[in-house]
Design a protein around this motif. Structure first.
Motif, PDB file in Angstrom:
ATOM      1  N   GLU A 206       0.843  -1.194   0.000  1.00  0.00           N
ATOM      2  CA  GLU A 206       0.000   0.000   0.000  1.00  0.00           C
ATOM      3  C   GLU A 206       0.882   1.250   0.000  1.00  0.00           C
ATOM      4  N   GLY A 207       0.435   2.288  -0.704  1.00  0.00           N
ATOM      5  CA  GLY A 207       1.220   3.505  -0.824  1.00  0.00           C
ATOM      6  C   GLY A 207       1.656   4.067   0.518  1.00  0.00           C
ATOM      7  N   LEU A 208       2.911   4.510   0.584  1.00  0.00           N
ATOM      8  CA  LEU A 208       3.487   5.065   1.805  1.00  0.00           C
ATOM      9  C   LEU A 208       3.721   6.562   1.628  1.00  0.00           C
ATOM     10  N   GLU A 209       3.704   7.282   2.741  1.00  0.00           N
ATOM     11  CA  GLU A 209       3.672   8.740   2.676  1.00  0.00           C
ATOM     12  C   GLU A 209       5.041   9.393   2.600  1.00  0.00           C
ATOM     13  N   THR A 210       6.103   8.679   2.952  1.00  0.00           N
ATOM     14  CA  THR A 210       7.440   9.275   2.915  1.00  0.00           C
ATOM     15  C   THR A 210       8.445   8.286   2.346  1.00  0.00           C
ATOM     16  N   ALA A 211       9.537   8.834   1.836  1.00  0.00           N
ATOM     17  CA  ALA A 211      10.623   7.981   1.341  1.00  0.00           C
ATOM     18  C   ALA A 211      11.219   7.147   2.469  1.00  0.00           C
ATOM     19  N   ASN A 212      11.314   7.726   3.661  1.00  0.00           N
ATOM     20  CA  ASN A 212      11.856   6.976   4.794  1.00  0.00           C
ATOM     21  C   ASN A 212      11.019   5.742   5.098  1.00  0.00           C
ATOM     22  N   ASP A 213       9.682   5.860   4.961  1.00  0.00           N
ATOM     23  CA  ASP A 213       8.816   4.703   5.147  1.00  0.00           C
ATOM     24  C   ASP A 213       9.130   3.633   4.112  1.00  0.00           C
ATOM     25  N   CYS A 214       9.316   4.049   2.870  1.00  0.00           N
ATOM     26  CA  CYS A 214       9.653   3.100   1.804  1.00  0.00           C
ATOM     27  C   CYS A 214      10.990   2.422   2.069  1.00  0.00           C
ATOM     28  N   GLU A 248       5.370   8.363  -7.062  1.00  0.00           N
ATOM     29  CA  GLU A 248       6.565   9.202  -7.169  1.00  0.00           C
ATOM     30  C   GLU A 248       7.452   9.073  -5.939  1.00  0.00           C
ATOM     31  N   ILE A 249       6.860   8.926  -4.770  1.00  0.00           N
ATOM     32  CA  ILE A 249       7.660   8.723  -3.558  1.00  0.00           C
ATOM     33  C   ILE A 249       8.438   7.416  -3.652  1.00  0.00           C
ATOM     34  N   ALA A 250       7.753   6.344  -4.026  1.00  0.00           N
ATOM     35  CA  ALA A 250       8.396   5.034  -4.081  1.00  0.00           C
ATOM     36  C   ALA A 250       9.431   4.945  -5.193  1.00  0.00           C
ATOM     37  N   ALA A 251       9.182   5.611  -6.316  1.00  0.00           N
ATOM     38  CA  ALA A 251      10.057   5.484  -7.484  1.00  0.00           C
ATOM     39  C   ALA A 251      11.472   5.972  -7.211  1.00  0.00           C
ATOM     40  N   VAL A 253      13.126   5.435  -4.492  1.00  0.00           N
ATOM     41  CA  VAL A 253      13.747   4.608  -3.444  1.00  0.00           C
ATOM     42  C   VAL A 253      14.271   3.308  -4.044  1.00  0.00           C
ATOM     43  N   PRO A 254      15.559   3.027  -3.955  1.00  0.00           N
ATOM     44  CA  PRO A 254      16.098   1.747  -4.433  1.00  0.00           C
ATOM     45  C   PRO A 254      15.394   0.580  -3.744  1.00  0.00           C
ATOM     46  N   GLY A 255      15.038  -0.400  -4.533  1.00  0.00           N
ATOM     47  CA  GLY A 255      14.302  -1.540  -4.005  1.00  0.00           C
ATOM     48  C   GLY A 255      12.862  -1.546  -4.444  1.00  0.00           C
ATOM     49  N   PHE A 256      12.323  -0.390  -4.793  1.00  0.00           N
ATOM     50  CA  PHE A 256      11.016  -0.329  -5.454  1.00  0.00           C
ATOM     51  C   PHE A 256      11.261  -0.388  -6.951  1.00  0.00           C
ATOM     52  N   ILE A 257      10.480  -1.215  -7.635  1.00  0.00           N
ATOM     53  CA  ILE A 257      10.715  -1.428  -9.067  1.00  0.00           C
ATOM     54  C   ILE A 257       9.503  -1.088  -9.927  1.00  0.00           C
ATOM     55  N   GLY A 258       8.397  -0.658  -9.319  1.00  0.00           N
ATOM     56  CA  GLY A 258       7.249  -0.355 -10.154  1.00  0.00           C
ATOM     57  C   GLY A 258       5.958  -0.266  -9.385  1.00  0.00           C
ATOM     58  N   LEU A 259       4.878  -0.620 -10.057  1.00  0.00           N
ATOM     59  CA  LEU A 259       3.541  -0.418  -9.517  1.00  0.00           C
ATOM     60  C   LEU A 259       2.604  -1.503 -10.015  1.00  0.00           C
ATOM     61  N   ALA A 304      15.261  10.133 -12.654  1.00  0.00           N
ATOM     62  CA  ALA A 304      15.917  11.264 -12.000  1.00  0.00           C
ATOM     63  C   ALA A 304      16.867  10.784 -10.917  1.00  0.00           C
ATOM     64  N   GLY A 305      16.558   9.612 -10.339  1.00  0.00           N
ATOM     65  CA  GLY A 305      17.457   9.010  -9.361  1.00  0.00           C
ATOM     66  C   GLY A 305      17.570   9.770  -8.070  1.00  0.00           C
ATOM     67  N   VAL A 306      16.524  10.515  -7.720  1.00  0.00           N
ATOM     68  CA  VAL A 306      16.559  11.326  -6.510  1.00  0.00           C
ATOM     69  C   VAL A 306      15.603  10.742  -5.487  1.00  0.00           C
ATOM     70  N   VAL A 307      16.124  10.407  -4.317  1.00  0.00           N
ATOM     71  CA  VAL A 307      15.279   9.935  -3.234  1.00  0.00           C
ATOM     72  C   VAL A 307      14.663  11.156  -2.559  1.00  0.00           C
ATOM     73  N   PRO A 308      13.320  11.305  -2.604  1.00  0.00           N
ATOM     74  CA  PRO A 308      12.709  12.464  -1.980  1.00  0.00           C
ATOM     75  C   PRO A 308      12.914  12.456  -0.476  1.00  0.00           C
ATOM     76  N   THR A 309      13.093  13.611   0.111  1.00  0.00           N
ATOM     77  CA  THR A 309      13.223  13.719   1.573  1.00  0.00           C
ATOM     78  C   THR A 309      11.864  13.597   2.211  1.00  0.00           C
ATOM     79  N   SER A 310      11.838  13.355   3.509  1.00  0.00           N
ATOM     80  CA  SER A 310      10.576  13.283   4.224  1.00  0.00           C
ATOM     81  C   SER A 310       9.780  14.566   4.065  1.00  0.00           C
ATOM     82  N   GLU A 311      10.482  15.694   4.060  1.00  0.00           N
ATOM     83  CA  GLU A 311       9.786  16.965   3.965  1.00  0.00           C
ATOM     84  C   GLU A 311       9.144  17.154   2.600  1.00  0.00           C
ATOM     85  N   SER A 312       9.889  16.786   1.528  1.00  0.00           N
ATOM     86  CA  SER A 312       9.354  17.011   0.192  1.00  0.00           C
ATOM     87  C   SER A 312       8.320  15.996  -0.198  1.00  0.00           C
TER      88      SER A 312
END
Length: 313
Positions: A206-214, A248-251, A253-259, A304-312
C-alpha cells in the motif's frame, strides 16, 4: 532458485472478482449468465486499454497484467501469447482470511496458465488475531515452498488493516493511522511472515507517505540475504492524484521497481461505459491514459534518481 525480481514492472491489476460482481454489477452468486458475460467483457475493455497504452509508449518489456482465471481466462491466455508479463491470483476473493481459491488443486491451475507471477492478497496485522495470522502463515508458507521448488515467482499483496485499538490510538482517523502506525506495521508484518517461511519475490505494498517509510519496508523485505527481493506500489482505489504521489515517492527509493494499480485506472471508465455515458472506445482511451500517466510518473522519477526527503514527500 534465486529469490527475488529486480526488473521494472508496471502492472495493470484487474484480478478483482467479488467487487466486480457486487460493486459494478450489483450481483451476487450464483451469477446469471448475462452478468458473467458482462464481467468478462469488462475485463476485456481493461485489457484493450492496457494494449493501447503499450502501443502509445508504455514500456512493453515491463508492462504486465494481473488478471483472474474466473472471469479473465481469455485475457490471461492472450497476454501470455503476446509475451506480456502475466500475474494471476491464487486466493479466494474478498475473504478476510487467506485461503486457496481452488483448494488443494491450486498448483494445477498455476501450471495450466503458467503465469510469470502467482499472486496472493493477504490482510495481516502483526498485532492482530494470532490464530488467524498463524493459519494464514501456514498456508502461505506452503504456497511459497511449492512455487520456489518449481522455480516460479511469488507476488505478495500485503494489506495491513488497523485493529480497533490501533485506530482508537489514532482518534479513529484512518489517514493518521496510515501516516503514524502503518509503515512500522508493514515492516513488522513482512518480518513475521518471513519468519514463518513465507518468501515472496515481490511485495506489493500500500502507498506510503514518505521515502523513509519506503526505505524501512525495503530494508525488511531484503533482510537475511534476500537482496534480490523488491517492492511495488498498489493503488488501493485512491484517486489518481494520491496514487501518483505514492508512485513518485516510491520510485525514488532503491528496491522499489514499479507499480500494480487497478481501480484507480479503470473503475470510473467502466462505470461510465456500463451507464452508457461513454462509448467502449472512450472507456478504453481513459484507461490507457490513466495507466500511462502513472507509468510515466514512475519512470520520470526513477530516472531522476533522486530519493525524496521526508519533507518534500
Amino acid at each position: 532458485m534465486v529469490l527475488g525480481y529486480q526488473s521494472p514492472l508496471y502492472v495493470m491489476a484487474f484480478d478483482h472478482r467479488g467487487s466486480f460482481e457486487r460493486d459494478l454489477f450489483g450481483a451476487r452468486a450464483p451469477l446469471r449468465p448475462e452478468v458473467r458475460a458482462g464481467i468478462t467483457d469488462a475485463k476485456k475493455i481493461i485489457y484493450e486499454g492496457f494494449l493501447r497504452a503499450v502501443d502509445s509508449g508504455a514500456p512493453r518489456e515491463a508492462a504486465g497484467v494481473l488478471v483472474d482465471e474466473q472471469f479473465g481466462a481469455d485475457v490471461a491466455r492472450a497476454a501470455k501469447t503476446a509475451g506480456y508479463l502475466l500475474a494471476m491470483p491464487v486466493e479466494k476473493s474478498g475473504q478476510p482470511e487467506f485461503d486457496f481459491f481452488y483448494g488443494d488443486d491450486f498448483g494445477a491451475h498455476i501450471e495450466a496458465f503458467d503465469p510469470k507471477f502467482a499472486k496472493v492478497l493477504v490482510r495481516y496485522n502483526a498485532e492482530g488475531d494470532r490464530d488467524l495470522n498463524a493459519r494464514q502463515s501456514e498456508r502461505l508458507a506452503r504456497l511459497s515452498s511449492w512455487l520456489h521448488e518449481r522455480d516460479r515467482k511469488f507476488l505478495f499483496e500485503l494489506l495491513v488493516p488497523p485493529t480497533r485499538e490501533q485506530l482508537e490510538r489514532c482518534g479513529g482517523d484512518h489517514d493518521r493511522y496510515d501516516r503514524e502506525l502503518r509503515p512500522d506495521l508493514v515492516a513488522r508484518a513482512i518480518g513475521s511472515l518471513q519468519d514463518s517461511g513465507v518468501n515472496p519475490d515481490i511485495w506489493k505494498i500500500e502507498g506510503l507517505e514518505t521515502a523513509n517509510d519506503c526505505i524501512q519496508v525495503v530494508a525488511q523485505a531484503r533482510t537475511g540475504g534476500r537482496d534480490g527481493v523488491s517492492c511495488i506500489v498498489l493503488g488501493r482505489g485512491a484517486d489518481l492524484a494520491k496514487v501518483t504521489q505514492w508512485v513518485e515517492i516510491a520510485a525514488g527509493v532503491p528496491g522499489f521497481i514499479g507499480l500494480a494499480v487497478g481501480r484507480t485506472v479503470w473503475e470510473d471508465a467502466l462505470r461510465a461505459n456500463l451507464a452508457s455515458t461513454v462509448t467502449r472506445d472512450q472507456a478504453v482511451a481513459t484507461i490507457a491514459d490513466r495507466y500511462r500517466d502513472l507509468v510515466d510518473a514512475y519512470v520520470t522519477t526513477a530516472r531522476a534518481g533522486v530519493v525524496p526527503t521526508s519533507e518534500s514527500s
